[in-house]
Design an enzyme around this catalytic site. Structure first.
Site, PDB file in Angstrom:
ATOM      1  N   GLY A 156      46.849-127.287 -43.428  1.00  0.00           N
ATOM      2  CA  GLY A 156      46.093-126.695 -44.544  1.00  0.00           C
ATOM      3  C   GLY A 156      46.491-127.378 -45.842  1.00  0.00           C
ATOM      4  O   GLY A 156      46.888-128.542 -45.826  1.00  0.00           O
ATOM      5  N   ARG A 157      46.383-126.648 -46.945  1.00  0.00           N
ATOM      6  CA  ARG A 157      46.695-127.252 -48.250  1.00  0.00           C
ATOM      7  C   ARG A 157      48.111-127.811 -48.286  1.00  0.00           C
ATOM      8  O   ARG A 157      48.342-128.963 -48.662  1.00  0.00           O
ATOM      9  CB  ARG A 157      46.548-126.198 -49.360  1.00  0.00           C
ATOM     10  N   ILE A 158      49.102-126.989 -47.906  1.00  0.00           N
ATOM     11  CA  ILE A 158      50.501-127.402 -48.058  1.00  0.00           C
ATOM     12  C   ILE A 158      50.879-128.444 -47.009  1.00  0.00           C
ATOM     13  O   ILE A 158      51.516-129.456 -47.318  1.00  0.00           O
ATOM     14  CB  ILE A 158      51.442-126.174 -48.009  1.00  0.00           C
ATOM     15  N   ALA A 237      57.187-121.934 -44.370  1.00  0.00           N
ATOM     16  CA  ALA A 237      56.010-121.059 -44.243  1.00  0.00           C
ATOM     17  C   ALA A 237      56.451-119.592 -44.283  1.00  0.00           C
ATOM     18  O   ALA A 237      56.612-119.017 -45.362  1.00  0.00           O
ATOM     19  CB  ALA A 237      55.255-121.413 -42.980  1.00  0.00           C
ATOM     20  N   ARG A 238      56.625-119.004 -43.104  1.00  0.00           N
ATOM     21  CA  ARG A 238      57.128-117.629 -43.044  1.00  0.00           C
ATOM     22  C   ARG A 238      58.148-117.539 -41.911  1.00  0.00           C
ATOM     23  O   ARG A 238      57.964-118.138 -40.839  1.00  0.00           O
ATOM     24  CB  ARG A 238      55.982-116.638 -42.774  1.00  0.00           C
ATOM     25  N   GLU A 267      64.017-111.334 -43.739  1.00  0.00           N
ATOM     26  CA  GLU A 267      64.470-111.532 -45.125  1.00  0.00           C
ATOM     27  C   GLU A 267      64.820-110.212 -45.787  1.00  0.00           C
ATOM     28  O   GLU A 267      64.081-109.249 -45.597  1.00  0.00           O
ATOM     29  CB  GLU A 267      63.355-112.219 -45.926  1.00  0.00           C
ATOM     30  N   HIS A 285      64.265-118.872 -49.967  1.00  0.00           N
ATOM     31  CA  HIS A 285      62.823-118.704 -50.203  1.00  0.00           C
ATOM     32  C   HIS A 285      62.421-119.137 -51.624  1.00  0.00           C
ATOM     33  O   HIS A 285      61.865-118.348 -52.388  1.00  0.00           O
ATOM     34  CB  HIS A 285      62.403-117.248 -49.937  1.00  0.00           C
TER      35      HIS A 285
HETATM   36  C1  GLV Z   1      55.639-117.737 -51.057  1.00  0.00           C
HETATM   37  O1  GLV Z   1      56.255-117.624 -50.032  1.00  0.00           O
HETATM   38  C2  GLV Z   1      54.242-117.528 -51.171  1.00  0.00           C
HETATM   39  O2  GLV Z   1      53.595-117.160 -50.181  1.00  0.00           O
HETATM   40  O3  GLV Z   1      53.712-117.699 -52.276  1.00  0.00           O
END
Ligand code: GLV
Ligand code: GLV
Length: 324
Positions: A156-158, A237-238, A267, A285
């Protein structure tokens, strides 16, 4: 004209707050910590709009407690903390902040990649402790980057931005996604492959998928076993996309060479053993934590919320079907 009554669940950069203050009374959580569930429920009551953070769980209960609210603007691009279905059922708009943190997050992925490949944290510790015995031919020998294979999971974008930044390192780029990424294919000769092929071939695997039921624990013991023993895993990401306990096991047994993480399954906690491993880099994060990125997120969240307050569709609406 009566001012809108807006709540911000924690202090964010001033840029968006200034915009909001033109037409809203803005109240901000005075504590430098996430709100407890109780505090969140108490503080959304009677508001016209709320700016929420990724640490706030915005579900049906919060929405119903915030009776009469016009929407929630999430200060994050990820929105797994929002119950989109519940909002849509209530015709409440939700928004996120895509775009403004793309480069900062991609840069962080590279920061982590180099840090883990070159043992930066372990070697830095030696310097700070004053115990470095001097240059040594066998010290901290790491992984090469230039010419190696980069596997982007989620283009995707990132993921795309991270891959494009590999140009200077002449890397071979593989990616997985639901759709072909013509930018990556044209610019880098990148190849869309199956998840299995990406795991088998990549020297660096960088995770850029959103957290969804289908991506929870996408990375687990079975997956680590398919990766090269010399490979590194990078996650901006997550956290729950990785089974963290199984990652610790894999790292302990050198199933893979290392991991560099910005996000965690539980987290702000880490699973037992992770922080003791030498072959991990662990960041709190902070991928989007650059001046321009955080300012941009603040402005985006404010603009989205202002649109919601006026009854207009926010620019980054997550549930546009409510306007159909
Ligand atoms: C950071 O983790 C975001 O989703 O902006
Ligand atoms: C390393 O410092 C070298 O000069 O090879």
């Amino acid at each position: 004209m009566k001012k809108f009554n807006v709540y911000v669940t924690r202090l964010i950069p001033v840029e968006g707050l200034t915009l909001l203050r033109e037409t809203c009374n803005v109240e901000i959580n005075p504590e430098d910590r996430p709100l407890s569930r109780e505090e969140l429920l108490k503080n959304v009551k009677g508001r016209d709009g709320v700016i929420s953070l990724l640490t706030d769980r915005i579900d049906g209960e919060v929405m119903d407690t915030a009776k009469g609210i016009r929407g929630f603007a999430n200060y994050a691009v990820g929105f797994d903390n929002l119950d989109v279905k519940a909002a849509t059922a209530r015709k409440l708009p939700l928004s996120n902040t895509p775009g403004v943190l793309t480069l900062a997050t991609a840069e962080m992925a590279w920061t982590l990649l180099f840090a883990v490949a070159r043992h930066l944290i372990e070697s830095e510790k030696i310097m700070r402790s004053g115990t470095w015995p001097g240059w040594g031919p066998m010290q901290f020998i790491g992984g090469d980057v230039t010419g190696k294979t980069l596997g982007i999971v989620g283009a995707g974008r990132i993921g795309t931005a991270m891959a494009l930044m590999s140009k200077g390192f002449a890397m071979k780029v593989l990616y997985t996604d639901e759709v072909a990424n013509t930018v990556l294919e044209k610019e880098l000769g990148a190849k869309k492959v199956s998840f299995e092929e990406l795991l088998r071939e990549s020297d660096f695997v960088s995770v850029h998928v959103p957290l969804m039921p289908s991506t929870r624990h996408l990375f687990n013991a079975k997956v680590f076993a398919m990766m090269k023993p010399s490979a590194y895993l990078i996650n901006t990401a997550r956290g729950p996309v990785i089974n963290e306990a199984e990652l610790v096991e894999a790292l302990r047994k050198n199933v893979i060479a290392g991991a560099a993480l910005d996000v965690y399954e539980f987290e702000p906690k880490m699973v037992a053993g992770l922080a003791e491993l030498a072959n991990v880099v662990i960041a709190p994060h902070t991928a989007s934590a650059t001046k321009s990125s955080r300012a941009g997120m603040s402005v985006k969240a404010a603009k989205n919320l202002l649109a919601m307050l006026k009854g207009e569709r926010p620019p980054d609406c997550l549930n546009p079907e409510i306007y159909e």
